[in-house]
Design a protein around this motif. Structure first.
Motif, PDB file in Angstrom:
ATOM      1  N   GLU A 246     -14.090  -2.834   3.479  1.00  0.00           N
ATOM      2  CA  GLU A 246     -13.782  -2.323   4.807  1.00  0.00           C
ATOM      3  C   GLU A 246     -12.976  -1.027   4.676  1.00  0.00           C
ATOM      4  O   GLU A 246     -13.076  -0.331   3.658  1.00  0.00           O
ATOM      5  CB  GLU A 246     -13.040  -3.397   5.616  1.00  0.00           C
ATOM      6  N   ALA A 247     -12.210  -0.681   5.693  1.00  0.00           N
ATOM      7  CA  ALA A 247     -11.422   0.557   5.661  1.00  0.00           C
ATOM      8  C   ALA A 247     -10.057   0.299   6.292  1.00  0.00           C
ATOM      9  O   ALA A 247      -9.953  -0.349   7.329  1.00  0.00           O
ATOM     10  CB  ALA A 247     -12.133   1.684   6.408  1.00  0.00           C
ATOM     11  N   THR A 248      -9.026   0.830   5.640  1.00  0.00           N
ATOM     12  CA  THR A 248      -7.646   0.666   6.099  1.00  0.00           C
ATOM     13  C   THR A 248      -7.019   2.022   6.348  1.00  0.00           C
ATOM     14  O   THR A 248      -7.093   2.913   5.492  1.00  0.00           O
ATOM     15  CB  THR A 248      -6.808  -0.083   5.048  1.00  0.00           C
ATOM     16  N   PHE A 249      -6.403   2.193   7.521  1.00  0.00           N
ATOM     17  CA  PHE A 249      -5.610   3.394   7.766  1.00  0.00           C
ATOM     18  C   PHE A 249      -4.169   3.055   7.396  1.00  0.00           C
ATOM     19  O   PHE A 249      -3.556   2.180   7.991  1.00  0.00           O
ATOM     20  CB  PHE A 249      -5.693   3.847   9.225  1.00  0.00           C
ATOM     21  N   LEU A 250      -3.660   3.761   6.395  1.00  0.00           N
ATOM     22  CA  LEU A 250      -2.325   3.490   5.877  1.00  0.00           C
ATOM     23  C   LEU A 250      -1.330   4.458   6.510  1.00  0.00           C
ATOM     24  O   LEU A 250      -1.210   5.608   6.091  1.00  0.00           O
ATOM     25  CB  LEU A 250      -2.318   3.631   4.354  1.00  0.00           C
ATOM     26  N   GLY A 251      -0.635   3.994   7.557  1.00  0.00           N
ATOM     27  CA  GLY A 251       0.375   4.824   8.191  1.00  0.00           C
ATOM     28  C   GLY A 251       1.715   4.709   7.500  1.00  0.00           C
ATOM     29  O   GLY A 251       2.441   5.690   7.363  1.00  0.00           O
ATOM     30  N   ALA A 252       2.068   3.503   7.060  1.00  0.00           N
ATOM     31  CA  ALA A 252       3.335   3.285   6.361  1.00  0.00           C
ATOM     32  C   ALA A 252       3.313   4.005   5.020  1.00  0.00           C
ATOM     33  O   ALA A 252       2.294   3.996   4.325  1.00  0.00           O
ATOM     34  CB  ALA A 252       3.569   1.793   6.147  1.00  0.00           C
ATOM     35  N   PRO A 253       4.410   4.650   4.620  1.00  0.00           N
ATOM     36  CA  PRO A 253       4.426   5.394   3.352  1.00  0.00           C
ATOM     37  C   PRO A 253       4.282   4.487   2.141  1.00  0.00           C
ATOM     38  O   PRO A 253       4.787   3.364   2.135  1.00  0.00           O
ATOM     39  CB  PRO A 253       5.796   6.090   3.371  1.00  0.00           C
ATOM     40  N   ILE A 254       3.620   4.982   1.124  1.00  0.00           N
ATOM     41  CA  ILE A 254       3.360   4.192  -0.084  1.00  0.00           C
ATOM     42  C   ILE A 254       4.646   3.858  -0.833  1.00  0.00           C
ATOM     43  O   ILE A 254       4.716   2.819  -1.498  1.00  0.00           O
ATOM     44  CB  ILE A 254       2.353   4.925  -0.997  1.00  0.00           C
ATOM     45  N   PHE A 255       5.682   4.701  -0.741  1.00  0.00           N
ATOM     46  CA  PHE A 255       6.909   4.398  -1.488  1.00  0.00           C
ATOM     47  C   PHE A 255       7.604   3.153  -0.938  1.00  0.00           C
ATOM     48  O   PHE A 255       8.493   2.586  -1.580  1.00  0.00           O
ATOM     49  CB  PHE A 255       7.881   5.584  -1.480  1.00  0.00           C
ATOM     50  N   HIS A 256       7.221   2.708   0.259  1.00  0.00           N
ATOM     51  CA  HIS A 256       7.830   1.546   0.884  1.00  0.00           C
ATOM     52  C   HIS A 256       7.016   0.298   0.539  1.00  0.00           C
ATOM     53  O   HIS A 256       5.812   0.374   0.330  1.00  0.00           O
ATOM     54  CB  HIS A 256       7.858   1.759   2.401  1.00  0.00           C
ATOM     55  N   GLY A 257       7.683  -0.856   0.477  1.00  0.00           N
ATOM     56  CA  GLY A 257       7.007  -2.088   0.106  1.00  0.00           C
ATOM     57  C   GLY A 257       5.802  -2.400   0.966  1.00  0.00           C
ATOM     58  O   GLY A 257       4.785  -2.908   0.479  1.00  0.00           O
ATOM     59  N   THR A 258       5.892  -2.106   2.269  1.00  0.00           N
ATOM     60  CA  THR A 258       4.771  -2.357   3.177  1.00  0.00           C
ATOM     61  C   THR A 258       3.562  -1.531   2.774  1.00  0.00           C
ATOM     62  O   THR A 258       2.445  -2.043   2.623  1.00  0.00           O
ATOM     63  CB  THR A 258       5.163  -2.017   4.627  1.00  0.00           C
ATOM     64  N   GLY A 259       3.775  -0.224   2.593  1.00  0.00           N
ATOM     65  CA  GLY A 259       2.672   0.665   2.262  1.00  0.00           C
ATOM     66  C   GLY A 259       2.062   0.374   0.912  1.00  0.00           C
ATOM     67  O   GLY A 259       0.832   0.316   0.770  1.00  0.00           O
ATOM     68  N   VAL A 260       2.918   0.164  -0.090  1.00  0.00           N
ATOM     69  CA  VAL A 260       2.389  -0.012  -1.440  1.00  0.00           C
ATOM     70  C   VAL A 260       1.636  -1.325  -1.566  1.00  0.00           C
ATOM     71  O   VAL A 260       0.589  -1.403  -2.231  1.00  0.00           O
ATOM     72  CB  VAL A 260       3.520   0.093  -2.490  1.00  0.00           C
ATOM     73  N   SER A 261       2.105  -2.386  -0.919  1.00  0.00           N
ATOM     74  CA  SER A 261       1.408  -3.674  -1.015  1.00  0.00           C
ATOM     75  C   SER A 261       0.024  -3.596  -0.384  1.00  0.00           C
ATOM     76  O   SER A 261      -0.959  -4.103  -0.945  1.00  0.00           O
ATOM     77  CB  SER A 261       2.241  -4.774  -0.350  1.00  0.00           C
ATOM     78  N   GLN A 262      -0.071  -2.945   0.773  1.00  0.00           N
ATOM     79  CA  GLN A 262      -1.358  -2.869   1.454  1.00  0.00           C
ATOM     80  C   GLN A 262      -2.306  -1.881   0.786  1.00  0.00           C
ATOM     81  O   GLN A 262      -3.529  -2.043   0.833  1.00  0.00           O
ATOM     82  CB  GLN A 262      -1.156  -2.520   2.925  1.00  0.00           C
ATOM     83  N   PHE A 263      -1.745  -0.866   0.142  1.00  0.00           N
ATOM     84  CA  PHE A 263      -2.576   0.053  -0.639  1.00  0.00           C
ATOM     85  C   PHE A 263      -3.223  -0.694  -1.807  1.00  0.00           C
ATOM     86  O   PHE A 263      -4.430  -0.589  -2.047  1.00  0.00           O
ATOM     87  CB  PHE A 263      -1.725   1.218  -1.144  1.00  0.00           C
ATOM     88  N   ILE A 264      -2.408  -1.448  -2.540  1.00  0.00           N
ATOM     89  CA  ILE A 264      -2.936  -2.198  -3.683  1.00  0.00           C
ATOM     90  C   ILE A 264      -3.999  -3.195  -3.232  1.00  0.00           C
ATOM     91  O   ILE A 264      -5.059  -3.326  -3.851  1.00  0.00           O
ATOM     92  CB  ILE A 264      -1.790  -2.921  -4.420  1.00  0.00           C
TER      93      ILE A 264
END
Length: 536
Positions: free
Chosen positions: A238-256
């Motif tokens: 699928e496709a995810t729009f990552l608004g939360a920054p990757i340096f933050h736990g929220t962003g990095v977990s969802q990126f991975i």
């Protein structure tokens, strides 16, 4: 104990299979993924897995356009070889201070393939904070965006520097700082062998009360992904729009997670609410990852602006990083439907609970229940477990992703094998968790315990209040009294007496703020958390 562990593992495997992360019947592919995770860590492994399974699929979209999973993998190979040629090797501490873009992703993956230790720096750091953290964590290599050059004045010259993103090429004249794009273009992009030892990575706490602490993530597992996927229905391809920054736990977990699922990740260097809706429409994103202040900016857009964009593809709006007020969650639900997934966790404990849309409908403001592999319990100040609903206690969490101590040697309190989150909360009669506030933010006024978040949530329910923060200030008679900082909506004529009267009409008298100050905006860090130490 053993039976419970086996049951948890079986359930985790079932969750991963349902999401598409474990490619049955290709067990060999699943084993390869587990091996890669152990050898090169979650960033590099998830990117490598995606490149192997979906080489021609678009893996990332940023301002410079799309890149396939294979292109990203080749770029990280080239960066590894380029760094090796400059003496950067296994065990090197590589810090990245970048906004979300392709070269941040490539640098993260390359650090894993190299066996280096990755440190994710907050883009909201001041120069002293950056220098203090770099010294404490023994940083040898710093990768940064050109816009942060002015913050590097206190970084020693012995720290190697690399530019990840260049805004003004003319400003590079006369400087000899390597640019990642050039280093990648001039290096061999053949596959690189696994390092003999995994480097690991370090997340930093928000630093709202001082210098951010380092929380290492040296033990990660593909199975831990089930902690998210059990209650957040992300699916492969699928496709995810990552608004939360990757340096933050929220962003990095969802990126991975998105990469491990072979899903496209759409990102922008700076958050813009309308551009986010446009990105969701253009990429038919099924998931949108935000911190609450970002969601606030989206729902505050003019309704005509929101209606311009087709967001019907969204199945998930994943919110984490700070408290999601009942008012904001309800407004978002009215606009986008039953898609709100509210995660509660922290840098230290990782995942604790997740509220599904069904949970939110039943109890707006809840952070839900623990997913598979997680346990949450409440304890009183004496360490006695609280089992009755409606009773506030200290929140303790256990999961396979919990950290094992800060990089400076300190640790959080542990009871019965569970780690303190630093928050207090209560369960309702249905077993849903609510967070009542930070343990250290509780205010004792005239002998009564008050948690600011209750008053804050009450105030933001008013249509003429955009934001509110409540703190305790010294009081000679009562020990402490409440002070409210309020951001009014445009055209509002709300005054101090109006604030006090509203709170008095809806809650106990001792929770009414004696002092009210109207401000244009609340001070926040890069992930949207209110900097309470700047409120006086």
């Amino acid at each position: 104990m053993l039976v419970g562990k086996v049951t948890e593992t079986v359930r985790s495997v079932e969750v991963l299979w349902k999401s598409g992360m474990i490619p049955f019947p290709r067990i060999d592919d699943g084993l390869h993924a587990l091996y890669a995770m152990r050898r090169i860590g979650p960033f590099a492994a998830s990117a490598l897995i995606a490149a192997r399974r979906h080489p021609k699929d678009v893996g990332l979209v940023d301002e410079r356009g799309p890149l396939t999973f294979k292109q990203l993998d080749l770029r990280s190979n080239a960066l590894v070889r380029g760094w090796q040629g400059r003496g950067v090797g296994q065990g090197t501490v590589i810090a990245v201070m970048c906004r979300d873009h392709r070269n941040l992703v490539v640098a993260m993956s390359a650090a894993g393939k190299l066996g280096a230790r990755l440190l994710l720096m907050n883009t909201g750091f001041s120069a002293p904070q950056l220098a203090d953290v770099a010294e404490r964590e023994k940083v040898r290599v710093l990768v940064y965006d050109q816009e942060f050059t002015g913050l590097l004045s206190k970084i020693p010259g012995t720290v190697e520097r690399y530019l990840a993103w260049v805004d003004d090429e003319d400003a590079l004249a006369g400087h000899e700082i390597p640019v990642l794009d050039e280093l990648i273009a001039s290096s061999d992009d053949r596959p690189v062998p696994y390092p003999s030892r995994r480097g690991g990575f370090v997340l930093l706490t928000s630093g709202t009360t001082g210098t951010p602490k380092g929380a290492p993530r040296d033990h990660t597992s593909l199975m831990s992904s089930a902690q998210f996927l059990d209650r957040v229905p992300l699916r492969s391809g699928e496709a995810t729009f990552l608004g939360a920054p990757i340096f933050h736990g929220t962003g990095v977990s969802q990126f991975i997670l998105s990469y491990a699922l072979g899903s496209r990740v759409v990102m922008r260097r700076r958050f813009d609410p309308e551009a986010t809706l446009r990105g969701v429409e253009e990429n038919r994103c099924t998931a949108l990852v935000l911190v609450p202040t970002m969601l606030q900016r989206i729902v505050d857009l003019d309704p005509e602006v929101i209606r311009r964009y087709d967001t019907s593809s969204l199945r998930i709006i994943f919110v984490a990083g700070s408290a999601l007020s009942p008012d904001l969650g309800n407004r978002a639900t009215e606009l986008f439907g039953d898609v709100i997934h509210n995660l509660y966790g922290s840098t230290e404990v990782a995942v604790a609970t997740v509220a599904t849309p069904e949970d939110w409908r039943k109890a707006p403001g809840t952070v839900g229940r623990p997913p598979v592999g997680c346990k949450v319990a409440l304890y009183d100040k004496d360490g006695t477990k609280i089992t009755r609903p409606g009773v506030t206690g200290r929140v303790f969490v256990g999961s396979g992703l919990s950290f094992e101590g800060y990089t400076d040697g300190r640790h959080k309190e542990i009871i019965d094998g569970l780690l303190s989150s630093g928050d207090v909360g209560h369960f309702d009669e249905n077993g849903l968790l609510f967070i009542d506030g930070r343990d250290d933010e509780m205010i004792v006024s005239g002998g009564e315990n008050v948690y600011p978040i209750e008053v804050e949530n009450l105030l933001v329910e008013r249509p003429d209040v955009l934001e509110a923060a409540v703190i305790g200030v010294p009081d000679k008679e009562f020990g402490q009294r409440l002070k409210a900082f309020v951001v009014r909506a445009k055209g509002s004529d709300l005054d101090e007496d109006g604030v006090r009267a509203y709170v008095k009409a809806h809650t106990a008298r001792y929770k009414v703020p004696r002092d009210v100050e109207f401000v244009d905006e609340l001070p926040r860090n890069a992930t949207g958390k209110v900097l309470r130490n700047e409120l006086t």
